[in-house]
Design a protein around this motif. Structure first.
Motif, PDB file in Angstrom:
ATOM      1  N   ALA A  92       6.605  14.515 -11.394  1.00  0.00           N
ATOM      2  CA  ALA A  92       6.824  15.402 -12.526  1.00  0.00           C
ATOM      3  C   ALA A  92       6.948  14.633 -13.829  1.00  0.00           C
ATOM      4  CB  ALA A  92       8.085  16.224 -12.292  1.00  0.00           C
ATOM      5  N   VAL A  93       7.388  13.375 -13.754  1.00  0.00           N
ATOM      6  CA  VAL A  93       7.613  12.644 -15.002  1.00  0.00           C
ATOM      7  C   VAL A  93       6.506  11.671 -15.331  1.00  0.00           C
ATOM      8  CG1 VAL A  93      10.088  12.821 -14.730  1.00  0.00           C
ATOM      9  CG2 VAL A  93       8.926  10.855 -13.869  1.00  0.00           C
ATOM     10  N   SER A  94       5.691  11.317 -14.380  1.00  0.00           N
ATOM     11  CA  SER A  94       4.608  10.377 -14.682  1.00  0.00           C
ATOM     12  C   SER A  94       3.339  10.931 -14.054  1.00  0.00           C
ATOM     13  CB  SER A  94       4.936   8.995 -14.142  1.00  0.00           C
ATOM     14  OG  SER A  94       5.219   9.047 -12.777  1.00  0.00           O
ATOM     15  N   PRO A  95       2.176  10.472 -14.474  1.00  0.00           N
ATOM     16  CA  PRO A  95       0.946  11.031 -13.901  1.00  0.00           C
ATOM     17  C   PRO A  95       0.843  10.761 -12.404  1.00  0.00           C
ATOM     18  CG  PRO A  95       0.461   9.290 -15.461  1.00  0.00           C
ATOM     19  CD  PRO A  95       1.901   9.573 -15.583  1.00  0.00           C
ATOM     20  N   SER A  96       0.335  11.735 -11.692  1.00  0.00           N
ATOM     21  CA  SER A  96       0.198  11.586 -10.244  1.00  0.00           C
ATOM     22  C   SER A  96      -0.858  10.541  -9.941  1.00  0.00           C
ATOM     23  CB  SER A  96      -0.199  12.919  -9.618  1.00  0.00           C
ATOM     24  OG  SER A  96       0.678  13.916 -10.060  1.00  0.00           O
ATOM     25  N   GLN A  97      -0.685   9.857  -8.830  1.00  0.00           N
ATOM     26  CA  GLN A  97      -1.625   8.779  -8.549  1.00  0.00           C
ATOM     27  C   GLN A  97      -1.826   8.596  -7.054  1.00  0.00           C
ATOM     28  OE1 GLN A  97       1.306   5.054  -8.567  1.00  0.00           O
ATOM     29  NE2 GLN A  97       0.743   5.759 -10.573  1.00  0.00           N
ATOM     30  N   TYR A  98      -2.919   7.934  -6.771  1.00  0.00           N
ATOM     31  CA  TYR A  98      -3.224   7.535  -5.408  1.00  0.00           C
ATOM     32  C   TYR A  98      -3.271   6.017  -5.415  1.00  0.00           C
ATOM     33  CZ  TYR A  98      -6.293   5.981  -1.690  1.00  0.00           C
ATOM     34  OH  TYR A  98      -6.829   5.282  -0.641  1.00  0.00           O
ATOM     35  N   ARG A  99      -2.689   5.414  -4.407  1.00  0.00           N
ATOM     36  CA  ARG A  99      -2.656   3.961  -4.398  1.00  0.00           C
ATOM     37  C   ARG A  99      -3.143   3.459  -3.048  1.00  0.00           C
ATOM     38  NH1 ARG A  99       2.987   2.060  -6.054  1.00  0.00           N
ATOM     39  NH2 ARG A  99       2.531   2.867  -8.108  1.00  0.00           N
ATOM     40  N   PHE A 100      -3.917   2.419  -3.073  1.00  0.00           N
ATOM     41  CA  PHE A 100      -4.427   1.837  -1.842  1.00  0.00           C
ATOM     42  C   PHE A 100      -3.866   0.435  -1.725  1.00  0.00           C
ATOM     43  CE2 PHE A 100      -6.963   1.134   1.686  1.00  0.00           C
ATOM     44  CZ  PHE A 100      -7.681  -0.053   1.561  1.00  0.00           C
ATOM     45  N   HIS A 101      -3.284   0.147  -0.598  1.00  0.00           N
ATOM     46  CA  HIS A 101      -2.584  -1.121  -0.445  1.00  0.00           C
ATOM     47  C   HIS A 101      -3.076  -1.777   0.825  1.00  0.00           C
ATOM     48  CE1 HIS A 101       1.144  -3.668  -0.288  1.00  0.00           C
ATOM     49  NE2 HIS A 101       0.859  -3.627   0.977  1.00  0.00           N
ATOM     50  N   VAL A 102      -3.420  -3.035   0.719  1.00  0.00           N
ATOM     51  CA  VAL A 102      -3.896  -3.732   1.908  1.00  0.00           C
ATOM     52  C   VAL A 102      -3.215  -5.085   1.958  1.00  0.00           C
ATOM     53  CG1 VAL A 102      -5.879  -4.856   0.838  1.00  0.00           C
ATOM     54  CG2 VAL A 102      -6.005  -4.190   3.211  1.00  0.00           C
ATOM     55  N   GLU A 103      -2.833  -5.491   3.152  1.00  0.00           N
ATOM     56  CA  GLU A 103      -2.235  -6.808   3.240  1.00  0.00           C
ATOM     57  C   GLU A 103      -2.752  -7.564   4.450  1.00  0.00           C
ATOM     58  OE1 GLU A 103       1.960  -5.451   2.846  1.00  0.00           O
ATOM     59  OE2 GLU A 103       2.130  -6.358   4.823  1.00  0.00           O
ATOM     60  N   HIS A 104      -2.841  -8.848   4.235  1.00  0.00           N
ATOM     61  CA  HIS A 104      -3.243  -9.753   5.303  1.00  0.00           C
ATOM     62  C   HIS A 104      -2.030 -10.641   5.518  1.00  0.00           C
ATOM     63  CE1 HIS A 104      -5.758 -12.851   7.356  1.00  0.00           C
ATOM     64  NE2 HIS A 104      -4.847 -13.628   6.848  1.00  0.00           N
ATOM     65  N   ARG A 105      -1.339 -10.360   6.598  1.00  0.00           N
ATOM     66  CA  ARG A 105      -0.086 -11.077   6.815  1.00  0.00           C
ATOM     67  C   ARG A 105       0.152 -11.093   8.318  1.00  0.00           C
ATOM     68  NH1 ARG A 105       5.613  -8.710   4.747  1.00  0.00           N
ATOM     69  NH2 ARG A 105       4.927  -9.344   2.702  1.00  0.00           N
ATOM     70  N   GLN A 106       0.599 -12.218   8.801  1.00  0.00           N
ATOM     71  CA  GLN A 106       0.824 -12.273  10.237  1.00  0.00           C
ATOM     72  C   GLN A 106       2.078 -11.498  10.564  1.00  0.00           C
ATOM     73  OE1 GLN A 106       0.611 -16.109  11.933  1.00  0.00           O
ATOM     74  NE2 GLN A 106       0.353 -15.214  13.953  1.00  0.00           N
ATOM     75  N   SER A 107       1.948 -10.492  11.373  1.00  0.00           N
ATOM     76  CA  SER A 107       3.084  -9.598  11.565  1.00  0.00           C
ATOM     77  C   SER A 107       3.932  -9.965  12.752  1.00  0.00           C
ATOM     78  CB  SER A 107       2.599  -8.151  11.719  1.00  0.00           C
ATOM     79  OG  SER A 107       1.641  -8.094  12.729  1.00  0.00           O
ATOM     80  N   ASP A 108       3.434 -10.664  13.738  1.00  0.00           N
ATOM     81  CA  ASP A 108       4.322 -11.115  14.809  1.00  0.00           C
ATOM     82  C   ASP A 108       4.827 -12.472  14.393  1.00  0.00           C
ATOM     83  OD1 ASP A 108       1.675 -12.038  17.147  1.00  0.00           O
ATOM     84  OD2 ASP A 108       1.886 -12.200  14.977  1.00  0.00           O
ATOM     85  N   SER A 109       6.113 -12.638  14.554  1.00  0.00           N
ATOM     86  CA  SER A 109       6.799 -13.603  13.701  1.00  0.00           C
ATOM     87  C   SER A 109       7.824 -14.412  14.469  1.00  0.00           C
ATOM     88  CB  SER A 109       7.468 -12.825  12.619  1.00  0.00           C
ATOM     89  OG  SER A 109       8.310 -11.903  13.241  1.00  0.00           O
ATOM     90  N   HIS A 110       8.863 -14.439  14.086  1.00  0.00           N
ATOM     91  CA  HIS A 110      10.015 -15.270  14.100  1.00  0.00           C
ATOM     92  C   HIS A 110       9.848 -16.682  14.585  1.00  0.00           C
ATOM     93  CE1 HIS A 110      12.783 -12.159  12.768  1.00  0.00           C
ATOM     94  NE2 HIS A 110      11.978 -11.351  13.398  1.00  0.00           N
ATOM     95  N   GLY A 111       9.424 -16.910  15.743  1.00  0.00           N
ATOM     96  CA  GLY A 111       9.404 -18.325  16.146  1.00  0.00           C
ATOM     97  C   GLY A 111       8.152 -19.048  15.664  1.00  0.00           C
ATOM     98  N   LYS A 112       7.086 -18.278  15.443  1.00  0.00           N
ATOM     99  CA  LYS A 112       5.811 -18.965  15.205  1.00  0.00           C
ATOM    100  C   LYS A 112       5.769 -19.564  13.818  1.00  0.00           C
ATOM    101  CE  LYS A 112       2.866 -16.463  18.265  1.00  0.00           C
ATOM    102  NZ  LYS A 112       1.838 -15.466  18.407  1.00  0.00           N
ATOM    103  N   ASP A 113       5.190 -20.725  13.712  1.00  0.00           N
ATOM    104  CA  ASP A 113       4.960 -21.249  12.368  1.00  0.00           C
ATOM    105  C   ASP A 113       3.616 -20.693  11.922  1.00  0.00           C
ATOM    106  OD1 ASP A 113       3.631 -22.568  14.300  1.00  0.00           O
ATOM    107  OD2 ASP A 113       3.822 -24.557  13.424  1.00  0.00           O
TER     108      ASP A 113
END
Lengths: 330, 131
Positions: A92-113
């Motif tokens: 209501a206060v700013s123009p409506s928008q559509y946003r596209f977001h893409v990420e390349h990131r290793q998602s399985d984690s903790h122990g792995k370097d």
């Protein structure tokens, strides 16, 4: 303090009733860098203190994030590295928008370097681009570049190099270097684990334009106990103190105090977070010294992979209301 | 002066209010009852009158402020409670009711011995062993 660097990590710098929309995806730190929590020690040696921007994060995570209008986020995980998400925001206060977001990131984690770079890109329906890239140059050195444009004009271009030692972190950031206009902002961060639970450090901001130059030094300290964390940033530009306490498995409480010499105002806030995993819900509430109260309820609609967010922020002094509704799918 | 002379014949019957003779005369002056009552206060000393006036106006102001403050406080309190506390209360109540319902269902299904979750179903009472 350091408003240009706000996009580097703390998307919550914009408090209620500001026109900027925060970027929740930037707030999630890379898991293998910022865990385990600071008050745990590894092998009796002092742990790495983490990055400077993350000092106040444990308190800021307790506060509800301002939502306004209707927002729908569809997340798609394409592989263990790729994630894409579509955001539809009717406002209501700013123009409506559509946003596209893409990420390349290793998602399985903790122990792995992870040596793979992290690349995050976000494009707006009005043409604004937001791009982050994080490269691990070696096991301890990482380099980050951030570009932000508003439609066709570049707003921010920022380069950061960080070195993580055994018990210290040092980072140098160069923001908006402009050869034609002879202006640059340089920021240097340093954090050192002094003893168990105590981290001390500082930040030096140097900005230079064609007609002016100046520097601001800020000192920072953080002391953590078994279930609480107290942080203080103090310098010529103002002070920022925060206290985070975990009362039990369900309730977390945060108190924050901010004073700025630039805008000559002080704000105190109190926030709490209540998690009820049996009821599939997380509720965050906040009360402010500016007479602003807000609450956001997140309910996960259990058999479906969807989350419903409902929030309201009321400014009692100005008698204004912002209500938001959101659905995260996937 | 003429009024004083006329008092003597009117003083025959005992009257509680000697100036009433004057009042009969003063009806021509068109004073209302309120003005007459207000005139009675002129018998008090000035300090007492001013103190009473200050106290009265002060208490009226305080009462007005208290009223408007309590209105605002009630509104702020109610809306803040609505936003900060009510959703959690709704959810916990719903969870409790659901758990109660489940417990009741389990009781109906498995017999009255299966009270809490995790209780063993279908316990038979121990048969007398001694023969």
């Amino acid at each position: 303090m350091g408003s240009v660097l706000a996009l580097a990590g703390a998307g919550r710098q914009n408090w209620p009733f500001s026109s900027d929309t925060p970027h929740p995806q930037w707030d999630t730190p890379l898991p293998h860098w910022d865990t385990p929590p600071r008050w745990e020690r590894r092998d009796g040696r002092l742990p790495n203190p983490g990055s400077f921007h993350a000092l106040h994060h444990s308190c800021k995570d307790v506060f509800p994030q301002q939502i306004e209008g209707v927002k729908m986020i569809v997340n798609k995980t394409l592989s263990s590295f790729f994630k894409a998400s579509h955001t539809f925001h009717l406002s209501a206060v700013s123009p409506s928008q559509y946003r596209f977001h893409v990420e390349h990131r290793q998602s399985d984690s903790h122990g792995k370097d992870t040596d793979s770079p992290v690349l995050i890109g976000e494009m707006d329906s009005s043409g604004s681009l937001n791009a982050h890239s994080l490269l691990h140059l070696s096991e301890r050195i990482r380099a980050k570049a951030v570009f932000q444009t508003q439609q066709a004009q570049f707003m921010t271009w920022q380069f950061e190099t960080e070195y993580r030692g055994n018990d210290f972190t040092a980072a140098v950031t160069m923001a908006n270097p402009d050869v034609l206009r002879e202006s640059v902002i340089l920021v240097a961060h340093f954090l050192q684990s002094v003893c168990s639970g105590l981290v001390l450090g500082g930040e030096l901001v140097y900005h230079r334009g064609r007609h002016e130059e100046g520097g601001i030094l800020t000192l920072a300290g953080q002391y953590s106990g078994p279930n609480w964390v107290a942080t203080l940033n103090a310098g010529k530009g103002g002070a920022h103190a925060s206290y985070y306490h975990r009362a039990n498995k369900q309730i977390q409480v945060g108190v924050e105090f901010e004073a700025s010499t630039r805008t000559q105002e002080t704000t105190a806030s109190f926030g709490y977070q209540m998690e009820l995993p049996e009821a599939n819900m997380v509720f965050r509430g906040m009360v402010n010294s500016r007479c602003i109260i807000g609450g956001v309820l997140e309910k996960s609609l259990s058999p479906l992979p969807a989350t419903l967010l409902m929030g309201a922020f009321v400014n009692h002094r100005g008698d204004k209301l912002q209500v938001g509704l959101g659905i995260n799918v996937g | 002066m003429a009024g004083i002379e006329e008092l003597s014949p009117a003083a025959g019957p005992v009257e509680t209010r000697p100036p009433e003779g004057e009042i009969d005369e003063d009806e021509e002056l068109d004073e209302t009852i309120l003005e007459r009552l207000w005139g009675l206060t002129e018998m008090f000393p000035d300090t007492l009158r001013s103190a009473a006036e200050v106290t009265a106006s002060g208490s009226v102001t305080v009462a007005k402020k208290l009223y408007s403050f309590s209105r605002a406080a009630l509104w702020v309190g109610t809306t803040s409670f609505m936003i900060l506390v009510l959703p959690v209360v709704f959810e916990t109540e719903r969870l409790q009711l659901e758990q109660q319902q489940l417990q009741q269902q389990r009781q109906i299904l498995l017999g009255p011995n299966a009270g809490m979750s995790g209780g063993m179903p279908g316990l038979m009472p121990p048969a007398p062993v001694k023969m």
